[in-house]
Design a protein around this motif. Sequence first.
Motif, PDB file in Angstrom:
ATOM      1  N   GLU A  15       5.553 -68.271   8.494  1.00 12.71           N
ATOM      2  CA  GLU A  15       5.572 -68.896   9.819  1.00 12.71           C
ATOM      3  C   GLU A  15       4.809 -68.080  10.862  1.00 12.71           C
ATOM      4  N   LEU A  16       4.777 -66.770  10.681  1.00 12.65           N
ATOM      5  CA  LEU A  16       4.061 -65.912  11.630  1.00 12.65           C
ATOM      6  C   LEU A  16       2.578 -65.784  11.285  1.00 12.65           C
ATOM      7  N   GLY A  17       2.220 -66.160  10.060  1.00 12.35           N
ATOM      8  CA  GLY A  17       0.824 -66.048   9.649  1.00 12.35           C
ATOM      9  C   GLY A  17       0.411 -64.634   9.299  1.00 12.35           C
ATOM     10  N   VAL A  18       1.339 -63.872   8.702  1.00 12.76           N
ATOM     11  CA  VAL A  18       1.002 -62.516   8.242  1.00 12.76           C
ATOM     12  C   VAL A  18       1.197 -62.466   6.725  1.00 12.76           C
ATOM     13  N   TRP A  19       0.367 -61.680   6.035  1.00 19.57           N
ATOM     14  CA  TRP A  19       0.494 -61.667   4.581  1.00 19.57           C
ATOM     15  C   TRP A  19       0.387 -60.283   3.965  1.00 19.57           C
ATOM     16  N   TRP A  20       0.324 -59.252   4.779  1.00 23.73           N
ATOM     17  CA  TRP A  20       0.453 -57.896   4.262  1.00 23.73           C
ATOM     18  C   TRP A  20       1.829 -57.379   4.668  1.00 23.73           C
ATOM     19  N   PRO A  21       2.784 -57.350   3.740  1.00 23.15           N
ATOM     20  CA  PRO A  21       4.146 -56.939   4.092  1.00 23.15           C
ATOM     21  C   PRO A  21       4.224 -55.560   4.729  1.00 23.15           C
ATOM     22  N   ALA A  22       3.297 -54.662   4.349  1.00 23.28           N
ATOM     23  CA  ALA A  22       3.332 -53.294   4.881  1.00 23.28           C
ATOM     24  C   ALA A  22       2.973 -53.227   6.358  1.00 23.28           C
ATOM     25  N   THR A  23       2.479 -54.339   6.927  1.00 25.06           N
ATOM     26  CA  THR A  23       2.156 -54.357   8.354  1.00 25.06           C
ATOM     27  C   THR A  23       3.309 -54.941   9.180  1.00 25.06           C
ATOM     28  N   VAL A  24       4.437 -55.186   8.508  1.00 30.44           N
ATOM     29  CA  VAL A  24       5.607 -55.780   9.170  1.00 30.44           C
ATOM     30  C   VAL A  24       6.746 -54.769   9.163  1.00 30.44           C
ATOM     31  N   VAL A  25       7.497 -54.733  10.256  1.00 33.77           N
ATOM     32  CA  VAL A  25       8.661 -53.847  10.382  1.00 33.77           C
ATOM     33  C   VAL A  25       9.913 -54.701  10.507  1.00 33.77           C
ATOM     34  N   LYS A  26      10.932 -54.423   9.685  1.00 33.20           N
ATOM     35  CA  LYS A  26      12.221 -55.118   9.778  1.00 33.20           C
ATOM     36  C   LYS A  26      13.215 -54.203  10.475  1.00 33.20           C
ATOM     37  N   VAL A  27      13.861 -54.708  11.523  1.00 30.85           N
ATOM     38  CA  VAL A  27      14.843 -53.936  12.288  1.00 30.85           C
ATOM     39  C   VAL A  27      16.206 -54.601  12.127  1.00 30.85           C
ATOM     40  N   ASP A  28      17.205 -53.840  11.674  1.00 29.59           N
ATOM     41  CA  ASP A  28      18.500 -54.441  11.334  1.00 29.59           C
ATOM     42  C   ASP A  28      19.612 -53.410  11.440  1.00 29.59           C
ATOM     43  N   ASP A  29      20.840 -53.904  11.587  1.00 28.30           N
ATOM     44  CA  ASP A  29      21.981 -52.994  11.717  1.00 28.30           C
ATOM     45  C   ASP A  29      22.868 -52.965  10.473  1.00 28.30           C
ATOM     46  N   THR A  30      22.480 -53.684   9.399  1.00 30.64           N
ATOM     47  CA  THR A  30      23.317 -53.737   8.196  1.00 30.64           C
ATOM     48  C   THR A  30      22.534 -53.279   6.972  1.00 30.64           C
ATOM     49  N   MET A  41      -0.321 -71.047  17.128  1.00 36.24           N
ATOM     50  CA  MET A  41      -0.263 -69.633  16.775  1.00 36.24           C
ATOM     51  C   MET A  41      -1.357 -69.324  15.761  1.00 36.24           C
ATOM     52  N   SER A  42      -2.058 -68.240  15.941  1.00 32.95           N
ATOM     53  CA  SER A  42      -3.126 -67.871  15.027  1.00 32.95           C
ATOM     54  C   SER A  42      -2.568 -67.568  13.642  1.00 32.95           C
ATOM     55  N   SER A  43      -3.290 -67.986  12.621  1.00 32.06           N
ATOM     56  CA  SER A  43      -2.857 -67.711  11.256  1.00 32.06           C
ATOM     57  C   SER A  43      -3.735 -66.661  10.600  1.00 32.06           C
ATOM     58  N   THR A  44      -4.537 -65.970  11.381  1.00 30.79           N
ATOM     59  CA  THR A  44      -5.440 -64.973  10.836  1.00 30.79           C
ATOM     60  C   THR A  44      -4.917 -63.578  11.140  1.00 30.79           C
ATOM     61  N   GLN A  45      -4.663 -62.817  10.078  1.00 34.58           N
ATOM     62  CA  GLN A  45      -4.229 -61.439  10.252  1.00 34.58           C
ATOM     63  C   GLN A  45      -5.439 -60.535  10.136  1.00 34.58           C
ATOM     64  N   ALA A  46      -5.659 -59.717  11.144  1.00 33.56           N
ATOM     65  CA  ALA A  46      -6.912 -58.978  11.259  1.00 33.56           C
ATOM     66  C   ALA A  46      -7.053 -57.867  10.228  1.00 33.56           C
ATOM     67  N   SER A  47      -5.984 -57.136   9.958  1.00 34.19           N
ATOM     68  CA  SER A  47      -6.149 -55.911   9.178  1.00 34.19           C
ATOM     69  C   SER A  47      -4.901 -55.605   8.375  1.00 34.19           C
ATOM     70  N   SER A  48      -5.114 -54.937   7.247  1.00 31.97           N
ATOM     71  CA  SER A  48      -3.983 -54.484   6.429  1.00 31.97           C
ATOM     72  C   SER A  48      -3.537 -53.082   6.829  1.00 31.97           C
ATOM     73  N   THR A  49      -4.208 -52.499   7.838  1.00 28.35           N
ATOM     74  CA  THR A  49      -3.871 -51.140   8.268  1.00 28.35           C
ATOM     75  C   THR A  49      -3.403 -51.086   9.715  1.00 28.35           C
ATOM     76  N   GLU A  50      -3.068 -52.249  10.278  1.00 30.31           N
ATOM     77  CA  GLU A  50      -2.530 -52.307  11.641  1.00 30.31           C
ATOM     78  C   GLU A  50      -1.253 -53.134  11.644  1.00 30.31           C
ATOM     79  N   LEU A  51      -0.280 -52.709  12.439  1.00 35.33           N
ATOM     80  CA  LEU A  51       0.957 -53.470  12.562  1.00 35.33           C
ATOM     81  C   LEU A  51       0.671 -54.895  13.017  1.00 35.33           C
TER      82      LEU A  51
END
Length: 274
Positions: A177-192, A1-11
Amino acid sequence: MSSTQASSTELSAVVFDWAGTILDFGSCAPMGAFVRLFEKFGITISIEQARGPMGVAKWDHIKALSLLPEVAAQWERQQGRPFTDADIDHLYEVFTPMNAAVVADFADFIPGALETVAALRARGLKIGSTTGYNRPIMDIVSPIAAAAGYLPDNLVCAGDLSAGRPAPLMMYRCFAELGVWWPATVVKVDDTDVGILEGLNAGSWTVGVAVSGNAMGLQLHEWNALPVAEQQLRREAAASKLRAAGAHYVIDSVADLLPVLDDISEKLARGIKP
Protein backbone atom coordinates in the motif's frame (compact mmCIF):
# COMPACT_ATOMS: atom_id res chain seq x y z
CA MET A 1 0.66 8.29 -3.71
CA SER A 2 3.85 7.58 -5.62
CA SER A 3 4.62 3.91 -6.15
CA THR A 4 8.26 4.44 -7.05
CA GLN A 5 10.88 3.76 -4.41
CA ALA A 6 14.04 5.66 -5.21
CA SER A 7 16.76 3.65 -3.51
CA SER A 8 17.54 0.49 -1.59
CA THR A 9 20.02 2.43 0.57
CA GLU A 10 17.72 5.18 1.87
CA LEU A 11 14.92 4.96 4.42
CA SER A 12 11.50 4.86 2.77
CA ALA A 13 8.92 4.33 5.53
CA VAL A 14 8.24 3.89 9.23
CA VAL A 15 5.44 1.52 10.25
CA PHE A 16 3.98 2.23 13.68
CA ASP A 17 1.89 0.14 15.99
CA TRP A 18 -0.97 2.05 17.63
CA ALA A 19 -1.72 1.43 21.34
CA GLY A 20 1.36 1.85 23.51
CA THR A 21 3.35 3.26 20.58
CA ILE A 22 1.50 6.28 19.16
CA LEU A 23 -1.34 6.66 21.68
CA ASP A 24 -2.59 5.09 24.92
CA PHE A 25 0.53 5.38 27.09
CA GLY A 26 0.91 2.02 28.82
CA SER A 27 -1.40 0.26 26.35
CA CYS A 28 -4.14 0.26 28.98
CA ALA A 29 -7.39 0.30 26.98
CA PRO A 30 -7.70 -3.47 26.45
CA MET A 31 -6.60 -4.54 29.92
CA GLY A 32 -9.71 -3.81 31.94
CA ALA A 33 -11.83 -5.13 29.10
CA PHE A 34 -10.06 -8.50 29.17
CA VAL A 35 -10.42 -8.77 32.94
CA ARG A 36 -14.14 -7.84 32.79
CA LEU A 37 -14.70 -10.21 29.88
CA PHE A 38 -13.54 -13.22 31.85
CA GLU A 39 -15.35 -11.99 34.98
CA LYS A 40 -18.59 -12.18 32.98
CA PHE A 41 -17.98 -15.91 32.67
CA GLY A 42 -17.01 -16.41 36.31
CA ILE A 43 -13.26 -16.48 35.69
CA THR A 44 -10.66 -14.38 37.50
CA ILE A 45 -7.54 -13.24 35.64
CA SER A 46 -4.96 -10.66 36.65
CA ILE A 47 -3.90 -7.59 34.68
CA GLU A 48 -0.46 -9.19 34.37
CA GLN A 49 -1.97 -12.33 32.85
CA ALA A 50 -4.12 -10.21 30.53
CA ARG A 51 -1.02 -8.38 29.28
CA GLY A 52 0.90 -11.55 28.43
CA PRO A 53 -0.17 -12.06 24.78
CA MET A 54 -0.51 -8.33 23.98
CA GLY A 55 0.07 -7.38 20.37
CA VAL A 56 -1.54 -10.39 18.74
CA ALA A 57 -5.03 -10.27 17.24
CA LYS A 58 -7.65 -10.12 19.98
CA TRP A 59 -9.18 -13.52 19.08
CA ASP A 60 -5.72 -15.05 19.39
CA HIS A 61 -5.21 -13.11 22.63
CA ILE A 62 -8.37 -14.61 24.16
CA LYS A 63 -7.31 -18.05 22.92
CA ALA A 64 -3.88 -17.64 24.56
CA LEU A 65 -5.52 -16.65 27.86
CA SER A 66 -7.83 -19.69 27.64
CA LEU A 67 -4.74 -21.92 27.49
CA LEU A 68 -3.39 -20.66 30.82
CA PRO A 69 -3.76 -23.64 33.21
CA GLU A 70 -5.49 -21.61 35.95
CA VAL A 71 -7.93 -20.09 33.43
CA ALA A 72 -8.64 -23.44 31.79
CA ALA A 73 -9.29 -24.99 35.21
CA GLN A 74 -11.73 -22.22 36.19
CA TRP A 75 -13.57 -22.60 32.89
CA GLU A 76 -13.94 -26.37 33.36
CA ARG A 77 -15.33 -25.80 36.85
CA GLN A 78 -17.82 -23.22 35.55
CA GLN A 79 -18.80 -24.92 32.29
CA GLY A 80 -18.14 -28.58 33.00
CA ARG A 81 -15.98 -28.97 29.87
CA PRO A 82 -12.79 -27.60 28.30
CA PHE A 83 -12.65 -24.44 26.15
CA THR A 84 -13.54 -24.88 22.47
CA ASP A 85 -12.89 -22.56 19.53
CA ALA A 86 -16.63 -21.86 19.51
CA ASP A 87 -16.25 -20.56 23.08
CA ILE A 88 -13.39 -18.31 21.94
CA ASP A 89 -15.64 -17.03 19.11
CA HIS A 90 -18.32 -16.19 21.67
CA LEU A 91 -15.91 -14.46 24.05
CA TYR A 92 -14.49 -12.46 21.13
CA GLU A 93 -17.98 -11.30 20.14
CA VAL A 94 -18.55 -10.14 23.72
CA PHE A 95 -15.09 -8.55 23.98
CA THR A 96 -15.16 -6.29 20.91
CA PRO A 97 -17.93 -3.96 22.13
CA MET A 98 -16.43 -3.97 25.64
CA ASN A 99 -13.07 -2.84 24.28
CA ALA A 100 -14.71 -0.39 21.87
CA ALA A 101 -16.60 1.19 24.78
CA VAL A 102 -13.40 2.20 26.59
CA VAL A 103 -10.90 2.71 23.79
CA ALA A 104 -11.77 6.40 23.35
CA ASP A 105 -10.93 7.01 27.03
CA PHE A 106 -7.33 5.93 26.37
CA ALA A 107 -6.77 7.70 23.04
CA ASP A 108 -4.43 10.44 24.27
CA PHE A 109 -1.26 10.68 22.21
CA ILE A 110 2.02 9.64 23.72
CA PRO A 111 4.06 12.83 24.31
CA GLY A 112 6.16 13.64 21.27
CA ALA A 113 4.32 11.27 18.92
CA LEU A 114 2.76 13.91 16.68
CA GLU A 115 5.98 15.93 16.56
CA THR A 116 7.97 12.82 15.59
CA VAL A 117 5.53 11.91 12.82
CA ALA A 118 5.68 15.49 11.50
CA ALA A 119 9.48 15.28 11.44
CA LEU A 120 9.30 12.00 9.48
CA ARG A 121 6.94 13.58 6.99
CA ALA A 122 9.39 16.47 6.60
CA ARG A 123 12.07 13.91 5.71
CA GLY A 124 9.82 12.51 2.99
CA LEU A 125 9.14 9.23 4.75
CA LYS A 126 5.86 7.36 4.41
CA ILE A 127 3.94 6.43 7.55
CA GLY A 128 2.43 2.97 7.75
CA SER A 129 0.49 1.39 10.59
CA THR A 130 -0.44 -2.06 11.84
CA THR A 131 -2.43 -2.98 14.93
CA GLY A 132 -3.70 -5.88 17.00
CA TYR A 133 -7.08 -4.13 17.08
CA ASN A 134 -9.78 -5.21 14.64
CA ARG A 135 -11.61 -2.88 12.24
CA PRO A 136 -14.63 -2.15 14.50
CA ILE A 137 -12.31 -0.89 17.25
CA MET A 138 -10.15 1.10 14.84
CA ASP A 139 -13.31 2.66 13.39
CA ILE A 140 -13.51 4.40 16.77
CA VAL A 141 -9.80 5.11 17.26
CA SER A 142 -8.90 6.34 13.75
CA PRO A 143 -11.28 9.35 13.64
CA ILE A 144 -10.14 10.46 17.11
CA ALA A 145 -6.51 10.26 15.97
CA ALA A 146 -7.28 12.01 12.67
CA ALA A 147 -9.04 14.86 14.45
CA ALA A 148 -5.89 15.40 16.50
CA GLY A 149 -3.67 15.34 13.42
CA TYR A 150 -2.53 11.73 13.05
CA LEU A 151 -3.29 10.35 9.59
CA PRO A 152 -0.97 7.49 8.63
CA ASP A 153 -0.78 6.57 4.96
CA ASN A 154 -2.38 3.20 5.60
CA LEU A 155 -3.91 0.99 8.28
CA VAL A 156 -3.73 -2.80 8.52
CA CYS A 157 -5.85 -4.36 11.27
CA ALA A 158 -5.92 -7.73 12.95
CA GLY A 159 -8.32 -9.87 10.98
CA ASP A 160 -7.61 -8.17 7.64
CA LEU A 161 -5.34 -11.03 6.55
CA SER A 162 -5.16 -14.79 7.04
CA ALA A 163 -2.56 -14.49 9.81
CA GLY A 164 -1.66 -11.74 12.25
CA ARG A 165 1.48 -11.11 14.29
CA PRO A 166 4.12 -12.48 14.56
CA ALA A 167 3.59 -13.32 10.87
CA PRO A 168 4.81 -10.54 8.54
CA LEU A 169 1.66 -10.39 6.41
CA MET A 170 0.46 -7.05 7.80
CA MET A 171 3.89 -5.60 7.02
CA TYR A 172 3.68 -7.00 3.49
CA ARG A 173 0.32 -5.25 3.09
CA CYS A 174 2.01 -2.03 4.26
CA PHE A 175 4.76 -2.47 1.68
CA ALA A 176 2.16 -2.93 -1.06
CA GLU A 177 0.00 0.00 0.00
CA LEU A 178 2.92 2.36 0.62
CA GLY A 179 4.68 1.41 -2.60
CA VAL A 180 7.94 0.24 -1.01
CA TRP A 181 9.64 -3.05 -1.83
CA TRP A 182 12.98 -3.10 -0.06
CA PRO A 183 12.14 -4.28 3.48
CA ALA A 184 15.51 -3.05 4.78
CA THR A 185 14.44 0.54 4.05
CA VAL A 186 11.46 0.22 6.41
CA VAL A 187 11.48 0.60 10.20
CA LYS A 188 8.87 -1.09 12.42
CA VAL A 189 8.18 0.61 15.77
CA ASP A 190 6.25 -1.40 18.37
CA ASP A 191 5.82 -1.96 22.09
CA THR A 192 5.27 -5.76 22.06
CA ASP A 193 7.46 -8.75 21.36
CA VAL A 194 5.12 -10.07 18.65
CA GLY A 195 5.12 -6.64 17.02
CA ILE A 196 8.91 -6.70 16.94
CA LEU A 197 8.82 -10.21 15.46
CA GLU A 198 6.35 -8.96 12.83
CA GLY A 199 8.97 -6.48 11.68
CA LEU A 200 11.88 -8.93 11.89
CA ASN A 201 9.99 -11.57 9.93
CA ALA A 202 9.33 -8.97 7.22
CA GLY A 203 13.06 -8.19 6.95
CA SER A 204 12.78 -4.68 8.39
CA TRP A 205 14.59 -2.75 11.10
CA THR A 206 12.78 -2.90 14.45
CA VAL A 207 12.59 -0.38 17.28
CA GLY A 208 11.00 -1.29 20.60
CA VAL A 209 9.39 1.35 22.80
CA ALA A 210 9.93 0.27 26.40
CA VAL A 211 8.45 2.95 28.66
CA SER A 212 5.29 3.97 26.79
CA GLY A 213 4.05 0.48 26.04
CA ASN A 214 2.78 -2.86 27.22
CA ALA A 215 6.16 -4.03 28.49
CA MET A 216 5.94 -1.28 31.14
CA GLY A 217 2.16 -1.18 31.47
CA LEU A 218 1.91 2.11 33.36
CA GLN A 219 -0.16 5.15 32.48
CA LEU A 220 1.82 8.37 32.03
CA HIS A 221 0.92 9.81 35.43
CA GLU A 222 1.91 6.52 37.10
CA TRP A 223 5.25 6.49 35.30
CA ASN A 224 5.95 10.12 36.19
CA ALA A 225 5.16 9.44 39.86
CA LEU A 226 7.90 6.80 40.20
CA PRO A 227 11.24 7.69 41.79
CA VAL A 228 14.05 7.92 39.24
CA ALA A 229 15.77 4.77 40.55
CA GLU A 230 12.54 2.79 40.26
CA GLN A 231 11.99 4.15 36.75
CA GLN A 232 15.43 2.91 35.73
CA LEU A 233 14.85 -0.58 37.14
CA ARG A 234 11.52 -0.90 35.35
CA ARG A 235 12.90 0.63 32.14
CA GLU A 236 15.63 -2.01 32.02
CA ALA A 237 13.15 -4.83 32.69
CA ALA A 238 10.84 -3.65 29.92
CA ALA A 239 13.70 -3.03 27.49
CA SER A 240 15.13 -6.49 28.11
CA LYS A 241 11.86 -8.10 26.96
CA LEU A 242 12.00 -6.19 23.68
CA ARG A 243 15.69 -6.95 23.19
CA ALA A 244 14.97 -10.63 23.84
CA ALA A 245 12.43 -10.50 21.02
CA GLY A 246 15.21 -9.26 18.74
CA ALA A 247 14.62 -5.50 18.59
CA HIS A 248 17.52 -3.76 16.83
CA TYR A 249 17.02 -0.68 19.02
CA VAL A 250 15.06 0.04 22.21
CA ILE A 251 13.97 3.56 23.20
CA ASP A 252 11.66 4.97 25.87
CA SER A 253 9.03 6.23 23.41
CA VAL A 254 8.55 7.51 19.87
CA ALA A 255 9.77 10.90 21.11
CA ASP A 256 13.27 9.36 21.03
CA LEU A 257 13.03 7.90 17.51
CA LEU A 258 14.83 10.45 15.32
CA PRO A 259 18.42 9.70 16.45
CA VAL A 260 17.74 5.99 15.83
CA LEU A 261 16.59 6.73 12.29
CA ASP A 262 19.76 8.76 11.73
CA ASP A 263 21.80 5.74 12.81
CA ILE A 264 19.82 3.38 10.55
CA SER A 265 20.19 5.81 7.64
CA GLU A 266 23.95 5.81 8.11
CA LYS A 267 24.01 2.00 8.15
CA LEU A 268 21.90 1.76 5.00
CA ALA A 269 24.20 4.21 3.21
CA ARG A 270 27.09 1.83 4.05
CA GLY A 271 25.14 -1.14 2.72
CA ILE A 272 24.32 -2.60 6.13
CA LYS A 273 20.92 -4.33 6.34
CA PRO A 274 19.01 -5.63 9.35
